[in-house]
Structures are given as structure tokens and as C-alpha cells.
Write a protein that holds these residues in place. Structure first.
Motif, PDB file in Angstrom:
ATOM      1  N   GLU A 198       0.812  -1.207   0.000  1.00 50.65           N
ATOM      2  CA  GLU A 198       0.000   0.000   0.000  1.00 50.65           C
ATOM      3  C   GLU A 198       0.852   1.268   0.000  1.00 50.65           C
ATOM      4  O   GLU A 198       0.380   2.336  -0.393  1.00 50.65           O
ATOM      5  CB  GLU A 198      -0.939  -0.040   1.216  1.00 50.65           C
ATOM      6  CG  GLU A 198      -1.925   1.086   1.315  1.00 50.65           C
ATOM      7  CD  GLU A 198      -2.780   1.252   0.056  1.00 50.65           C
ATOM      8  OE1 GLU A 198      -3.046   0.256  -0.611  1.00 50.65           O
ATOM      9  OE2 GLU A 198      -3.145   2.389  -0.251  1.00 50.65           O
ATOM     10  N   TYR A 210       0.035   5.039  -1.633  1.00 49.38           N
ATOM     11  CA  TYR A 210      -0.047   6.062  -0.592  1.00 49.38           C
ATOM     12  C   TYR A 210       0.981   7.161  -0.846  1.00 49.38           C
ATOM     13  O   TYR A 210       0.682   8.353  -0.711  1.00 49.38           O
ATOM     14  CB  TYR A 210       0.188   5.434   0.784  1.00 49.38           C
ATOM     15  CG  TYR A 210       0.117   6.418   1.936  1.00 49.38           C
ATOM     16  CD1 TYR A 210      -1.098   7.004   2.286  1.00 49.38           C
ATOM     17  CD2 TYR A 210       1.246   6.764   2.670  1.00 49.38           C
ATOM     18  CE1 TYR A 210      -1.173   7.918   3.326  1.00 49.38           C
ATOM     19  CE2 TYR A 210       1.183   7.669   3.714  1.00 49.38           C
ATOM     20  CZ  TYR A 210      -0.024   8.242   4.042  1.00 49.38           C
ATOM     21  OH  TYR A 210      -0.106   9.145   5.071  1.00 49.38           O
ATOM     22  N   ALA A 259      -5.057  -0.318  -6.360  1.00 45.97           N
ATOM     23  CA  ALA A 259      -3.797  -0.147  -5.645  1.00 45.97           C
ATOM     24  C   ALA A 259      -2.746  -1.129  -6.147  1.00 45.97           C
ATOM     25  O   ALA A 259      -1.604  -0.750  -6.402  1.00 45.97           O
ATOM     26  CB  ALA A 259      -4.018  -0.309  -4.144  1.00 45.97           C
TER      27      ALA A 259
END
Lengths: 436, 380
Positions: free
Chosen positions: A211, A215, A398
């Protein structure tokens, strides 16, 4: 076929061994899936919690403290903690959901929450509005206008560097209101590179996977004017993730690594900045503690550069939610409400370096008080935070973006890499009927 | 089977036979039936397990491959026919000359914008949704030819898996034999060397992979060791470079498992009777002749075993990739098993992952059958 036949006895032996092991181990682990069938012991109903904190001692200790205090504060429920390493946590949840053995209380990364809510893993929370109203917006996880998750803190991104590095190289110190422009940022990196004192000017964090990629790097993409998906109706990424702005981002981002301004393969510990091997670090608010300990007052927290449209950082960190199969909502809502006391929230922000959840928490602690370096992060979160697209497609987006970014770092053709990502995302949206 | 059995039983006196309760039916036909029944009874548990853990999963993978099953979704699973296999296996060449590019993308357009207008979702062309597997574009970017694939990663994974197996099978097998020959000769401390060579085998592959990932870093041991020998060496991050990542993983994998095959070869070597070596010596055979005429023929069965086990292990390569590179950089280390895992768990596309697994199963089966055919002819 005969090879198969010859290997069959061996395979069978292996399977039998595995079964025997499973049978032996079964007794020890049976406490796991307690989500759907609460077991009473000592008059208290046992409620299981899963958390991603196994690798983070400090945070786990804080969660443990909240839990111990909650268990002692009432005599109906006893919450027990099972901690997982962050890397395998989401997979564990998905597998547990597939076998209908989710725990009652679990934590969820904010951008993943809509997917879990859409898949019926989660049920909405019922928390008193008096408790939730003062909280920062990034802390409240809402999907379809219902509150599904609540965090004890938020996080923010920024560039950590040392004042002396900037002044030595004659670089303007940017402010929140006047961040670096793209040209200024490029020039700063080039100047530091030319000084020859550092292995690389920038630590972008390529050693972290998962992630972290969306991010950390999708805000840069957004700053150029692109995005992960068209936020108008979340039904396509065409023209947004592979449009001219996105390609500009990709080529600039690739250039960082091609021109040796950043290391394409960093180690996971990211201590290069502390060792003085890199000049700047693109990192979350959690990293400021170690840096301040090492460099003291020389440390600076800088806003992200304005790469075209405006500076952006992500919002939303880990939050608490309740599984759909949970039979004891009272315990979950009770535990979360209990944890929302200022003293706990303050501990989460003071000890972990995370953003305080509300203004009163900020006032209570020392670290993020007005005027400190850390308080810069709160300003950044207020001014530049953009949540990751709140759609159930997010986990797929993602992963796809992570791969595209990794390929771009390694030198792939930017337009092709982004086109491939868009095709994959649009196909996934179509396969899932746009997650309606 | 029954003959050997009868011959192997101890001879008993007549009186003894008469006192014993009769266990075996007298008529040979009945006896065969009873034996077959016992045989079935004994194999039943194994067969049961095989059915549950081998046959049913294969059947499931095959049938799930025709659906769009997801790991977590409120939507019901739909039957999608062959579309997973089409996406996976489709591959098409496409050449765009300047005239075609102008027609598709206007006078200012490049070959890539022209290509995008053909592959974009909803374009309605036969190339819709396909991605570039390889390209050769003219210097001015106005024309070029491409190989397009529904899933370029599949072809790259297939190539990586093949390269891995083609290198690892002969090198690991050969090196194992070499080490076995070395530690089979009589010298002081050979037990020590046997242990040292075998050590990596007992270590967990995950641990080995993490350690080697450190060794391969830019300032890691490997670069420093090379620098010590060649001071002009420019350190490279082996796992970050598409051209060195797969060779690095291959080297590590060979090192890790070579000890296991050394032990197998060693066991084979020790079944060769010492008299044969004595006879060879008396006939005046040198070391090479002894190897080709005595040792190698004596190792034929061991050879087949080693070949098959290394091949199967090499085709199923997964752990190293998952720990060290996650298939990158630029897909240079992705393998079929890793791709199936990443699609199924990472992207939750169980249907598609099942299709990959099934194609993988068929490929491995083909390889195994071909190997069996080749080695059997030699047996005869």
C-alpha cells in the motif's frame, strides 16, 4: 502417466503427514475464529480482535492497554487480541472472510474499507456523535453515508530534511503556503546531487512495497493533475491514469531513478537518511521521531512540491471496524468508544508520531502542539490531504498502480505501463458491474 | 505379486497347517479376489486423500477457470466460458505503417496514440484490451510493429519459468554429481564437506531468500567480494536490474538445493559394487574411462530420479520470487506459479488464477511425459 503413478505414494505420505500435523495443531488454534460464536468464560463473553500490529511493538502495547482497561471497566465482555504482521494481514482477513471465520473486531486500512464493506465483511458502527464530531475528517471511514470504521489517529506525508543541507546548497526553504514548484524541486535535487556528498539526494521509499506505493506516489501523480481513477463516477481510469498529465508524472518519476536522484532499490529499513547517506526523505509523519532524535533542531518538515496542479498528500490510516458476522456489536462499539478518550488518543499520537485525532488531543500532548515541527503535518493534512478513491475497486487499483509504478521505476515505457494499468482497472470495473 | 508372496512364506509342517484356523481360501481364484480386496482396503486411505487433495482441486481449478469467481464479492460467480483462457493465451502481431498511423491518430499523432485507439476499451477492434508484449518503433515514432498479448505477463512468466528450468536442471544436477564424486572419494574430513554442502537444504527457503537478498544489495557481500578481486568493478544492485535479477535468483536456487541432489547421487554411487571398479582397474581403465563405463551406467536410475525431481521443483519456482523480487523488475522474474498467486490472492481473481494454474498443470504434465518417454527408451 506413470510418473504420476510413481509419485502418488509419496504425495499421499506428505498429505497424511500434513493432516496429522493439522490435527495436532488444531487444539491450540481453535480460539481463532470466535467472531460468529462467542464463547463464555468466567462469566464474560469472549470477543476476538485482529490487528495488523504484530511488527509494531509500541502500537500493539497501546492497543493492549486500551483493551486491558476496557476489559476491566465492565464485566460483560472480554476482548482478546490476535496480532498479525502487516504484510499478511489483509490476506488473512480475506481468507477468514471466505471461510466465514472473521473476528468480531478488526482493524482495516482506510482505503480498503469500502471494498470490505461492499463485500459484506463489515457492518456499520454505532458510535455516539458527541465522540465522533470533534475528530479529524480523515479518521472517520464512511461509505454509502454510513460510518464503517473509526481510527485513533491519522497520518500525513512530508519531506523530511535538514536545514543545514538546504542552506549549504543555497536552496530556498519552502513553506506550506509557498511550496517548491516542480522546477525548484528538480533544481534542488540537482544541486544536492552535484554537491557529491550523498549517495542519492532523495529517499523515495522504493524498498517498501504494498500500500505504500499508492499512498506515497499517487499524491505526486495527483499533483501533476492525473489520478488513479476518474472520481466523477468511479467507472473508468481512461484519460486519468494514462492521460497526458499522468504520462508527465511517469516520465518525471522515472527520471528521478534514471538520473540517480533516488535509489530504485532501497532497503526496507530506510535508515539512509539517519546515516547521512541521503539528503531528503519522502516519508510519513511516523518517521519524524527518529530523525528528530538524531538531528535535533536541524530537522525540517517540508510540504510536498507543487508539481503542477497543487501539492497533495494522502489521508486515512488504520481504523477499527466490526465484522458483519459479529454477534456482540455492543462490545465493539463499546471498545471503540472507550478508546476514543483523549488520554488514549494522545498516547497514540505522542508515542507513535501519528497525527492527533482532534484539537483537544493536540492540546493535550507535547509533540504536535502549535508551533512544533510535527505540527506542520497537521497543517499539511488540513490543507493538502486527499483521500484515496473511496471505491470498492480500490484494492485492485492499488495493486495495479503498484505494479505500474514499479515498472516505471525499473525503466518501462511510461505510456505502455499506464495503458496496461488502465486496461486492467477498466476490465475489473466491468467484471464487477462497477461495484454497484 | 501373489507368486512372490507364496514363495516367500516359510515352509510349514503339515500338522502345523492343520492346527491353524484357515485364513486363505483354498481355490486360487478366490484367493486372488481376497488379495485384491485387501489391496484395495490398504490403498483406500491414500486414494481418499489423493481424491480430496489432488483430483478434486485439479477438477475445481479446471472448472473455476471457466468462471469469473472472485475471492470476495457479493456478486454471484458467473460462467464466462473460454474468456479467461482467451485473455491468457491470445497473442497477435500488429504493424502500423505511417499511412495507418495518420489515419488513426491524425497527422501529428505518434504510433503509440494510434495503437491506443485500437487497444482502448470500447474500441471494438480485435485488439481491444490487449497490451504490448514487445515493440520495435521507428526512430521518429511514426510507425512501428508490435506483438500484442491479452496478458503479456503470462508470456513473460512462461519464458522466465522455461529459462529457469533450462538452466537449473542441468547445472544443479551436474554440480550435484560433481560434489557427490568429490565427497565420495576417501580423504580426511569428507563428512565435514558432506555436511557443509547439505546445510543449505535444511534451511528454510524463505530464510535463504531473505539472506541472499541482502547479499545481492548494491553494498552487499557479493559486490564487495567481486570488488576485492576486480577493484574496477562497478557495483550493481542485482535484484533491481532486469538483466541480472533472474540469473541472481537462479544462482541462489542452485546453491540452495544442490546439496540435496548431491546426497541422492551419493546414494546412487554407493550402490555400485566395488568389484566393478577393481575389475576396471585391472583392465587398465583410467579415471575418465572408469566414469563412463562403470559409474555413469550404474547411475542410470538415480539420473532419472534427479532429472524428474529437479524439473518439477524448477517449474514450480515461487518462494524465492515472492520473497526477493515480487516478480519484478519489469516482470523479469515472474513465474507462472507466482503469477497465479498474485492474480488469485493479490487481485482476488480466483477464476483467472485457476485458468493459469490449469494451463501450468497441462504444461508440467507435458514436460513430465516427454521426459519419461525419453528416459524410458534409454532404460530398455
Amino acid at each position: 502417466m506413470s510418473i504420476l503413478a510413481r509419485n502418488l505414494p509419496m504425495a499421499a505420505l506428505g498429505v497424511a503427514g500434513a493432516l496429522a500435523l493439522a490435527a495436532c495443531g488444531g487444539g491450540g488454534t481453535s480460539a481463532g475464529p470466535a467472531g460468529s460464536a462467542p464463547a463464555a468464560s468466567g462469566g464474560k463473553t469472549k470477543v476476538t480482535m485482529w490487528t495488523h500490529n504484530a511488527g509494531n511493538e509500541v502500537e500493539l502495547k497501546l492497543v493492549q492497554q486500551v483493551t486491558n482497561d476496557y476489559n476491566a471497566s465492565q464485566d460483560k465482555y472480554e476482548i482478546t487480541i490476535q496480532a498479525f504482521p502487516q504484510e499478511s494481514y489483509n490476506d488473512a482477513i480475506v481468507s477468514a472472510a471466505a471461510s466465514k471465520s472473521l473476528p468480531c473486531l478488526l482493524d482495516v486500512d482506510a482505503p480498503v474499507m469500502p471494498s470490505w464493506a461492499h463485500a459484506n465483511y463489515l457492518q456499520p458502527l454505532t458510535i455516539d456523535a458527541k465522540l465522533t464530531d470533534p475528530l479529524l475528517p480523515g479518521i472517520k471511514g464512511a461509505y454509502n453515508d454510513k460510518l464503517y470504521s473509526l481510527g485513533f489517529y491519522d497520518a500525513a506525508l512530508g519531506i523530511v530534511t535538514r536545514k543545514s543541507i538546504l542552506t549549504d546548497n543555497d536552496i530556498r526553504i519552502p513553506t506550506i503556503d509557498q511550496p517548491w514548484t516542480l522546477e525548484e524541486f528538480d533544481a534542488a535535487l540537482a544541486k544536492i546531487k552535484a554537491s557529491g556528498k550523498y549517495d542519492y539526494p532523495l529517499d523515495a521509499g522504493t524498498g517498501w512495497t504494498g500500500e505504500w506505493y499508492p499512498y506515497a506516489y499517487s499524491p505526486l501523480l495527483q499533483s501533476f493533475g492525473g489520478d488513479l481513477i476518474n472520481r466523477a463516477d468511479f467507472s473508468t481510469a481512461e484519460g486519468v491514469l494514462n492521460g497526458p498529465q499522468a504520462v508527465k508524472w511517469g516520465e518525471w518519476f522515472q527520471g528521478l531513478f534514471k538520473n540517480k536522484l533516488a535509489n530504485p532499490k532501497e532497503s526496507e529499513d530506510r535508515t539512509d537518511f539517519l546515516q547521512g547517506k541521503v539528503a531528503m526523505q519522502w516519508n510519513g509523519s511516523w518517521a519524524i521521531g527518529d530523525a528528530a532524535k538524531k538531528f535535533g533542531d536541524d530537522i525540517l518538515v517540508l510540504p510536498p512540491p507543487n508539481l503542477g496542479k497543487q501539492p497533495y498528500i494522502g489521508a486515512g490510516s488504520w481504523q477499527w471496524g466490526m465484522s458483519a458476522t459479529c454477534q456482540t456489536p455492543e462490545a465493539v462499539n463499546g471498545w471503540i468508544s472507550f478508546g476514543l478518550q483523549d488520554k488514549y488518543l494522545s498516547a497514540f499520537s505522542e508515542q507513535l508520531g501519528n497525527l492527533p485525532a482532534s484539537a483537544s488531543v493536540q492540546a493535550l500532548g507535547k509533540k504536535f502542539r502549535e508551533g512544533t515541527k510535527e505540527s506542520t503535518y497537521i497543517e499539511l493534512a488540513r490543507k493538502y490531504a486527499l483521500i484515496r478513491p473511496p471505491t470498492p475497486a480500490y484494492p485492485f487499483i492499488a495493486k495495479t498502480f503498484e505494479k505500474a509504478a514499479a515498472d516505471i521505476i525499473s525503466g518501462a515505457n511510461v505510456q505502455d505501463a499506464l495503458n496496461t494499468a488502465v486496461d486492467a482497472i477498466d476490465k475489473n470495473l466491468a467484471e464487477n458491474n462497477n461495484y454497484q | 505379486m501373489s507368486l512372490t508372496h507364496a514363495r516367500g512364506r516359510p515352509k510349514r509342517s503339515v500338522t502345523y497347517m492343520r492346527d491353524r484356523p484357515r485364513r486363505w481360501p483354498n481355490r486360487p481364484a478366490d484367493r486372488h479376489k481376497a488379495e485384491a480386496r485387501t489391496g484395495r482396503l490398504f490403498t483406500a486411505p491414500a486414494m481418499c486423500l489423493l481424491l480430496i487433495f489432488l483430483i478434486i482441486p485439479i477438477a475445481l481449478a479446471f472448472s473455476l477457470g471457466f468462471t469469473d469467481a472472485k475471492l470476495s464479492s457479493p456478486q454471484p460467480t458467473r460462467w464466462v466460458g473460454l474468456s479467461n483462457f482467451e485473455d491468457l493465451l491470445s497473442i497477435k502481431p500488429l504493424t502500423l505503417d505511417e499511412a495507418r498511423v495518420r489515419e488513426l491518430a491524425g497527422p501529428e499523432g505518434t504510433v503509440r496514440t494510434a495503437l491506443r485507439s485500437l487497444t482502448k476499451n470500447g474500441s471494438g477492434t480485435p485488439y481491444e484490451g490487449m497490451s504490448v508484449l514487445s515493440d520495435s518503433v521507428a526512430a521518429d515514432g511514426k510507425s512501428g510493429s508490435f506483438w500484442l498479448a491479452g496478458d503479456p505477463l503470462f508470456w513473460k512468466s512462461l519464458r522466465n519459468t522455461a529459462v529457469f528450468a533450462l538452466v537449473v536442471v542441468p547445472v544443479q544436477g551436474g554440480l550435484g554429481l560433481l560434489l557427490a564424486l568429490l565427497v565420495n572419494s576417501r580423504f580426511r574430513g569428507r563428512v565435514f564437506f558432506r555436511t557443509v554442502f547439505f546445510l543449505p537444504v535444511v534451511m528454510s527457503m524463505v530464510v535463504v531468500s531473505i539472506l541472499w537478498a541482502f547479499l545481492y544489495e548494491k553494498d552487499g557481500l557479493v559486490n564487495n567480494a567481486i570488488k576485492a578481486v576486480y577493484p574496477s568493478w562497478d557495483p550493481i544492485a542485482f535484484l533491481a536490474d532486469p538483466s541480472t535479477a533472474l540469473p541472481a535468483i537462479i544462482a541462489m536456487s542452485i546453491w540452495q538445493a544442490v546439496g540435496f541432489h548431491m546426497i541422492i547421487w551419493l546414494a546412487g554411487l554407493q550402490t555400485i559394487p566395488a568389484e566393478l571398479y577393481e575389475a576396471a582397474k585391472m583392465d587398465g581403465a583410467g579415471p575418465w574411462r572408469t566414469f563412463t563405463s562403470v559409474t555413469w551406467p550404474g547411475l542410470r536410475h538415480t539420473f532419472v530420479f534427479v532429472l524428474v525431481t529437479i524439473t518439477i521443483a524448477a517449474l514450480g519456482m515461487f518462494t524465492q520470487v515472492n520473497v526477493m523480487t515480487k516478480g519484478g523488475p519489469l516482470d523479469s522474474t515472474s513465474t507462472l506459479v507466482y503469477q497465479a498467486f498474485a492474480e488469485g490472492y493479490g487481485k482476488q481473481r480466483i477464476g483467472y488464477a485457476s485458468a493459469i494454474s490449469f494451463v501450468f498443470f497441462v504444461l508440467v504434465l507435458c514436460v513430465a511425459l516427454i521426459q519419461r518417454r525419453l528416459t524410458r527408451e534409454k532404460d530398455a
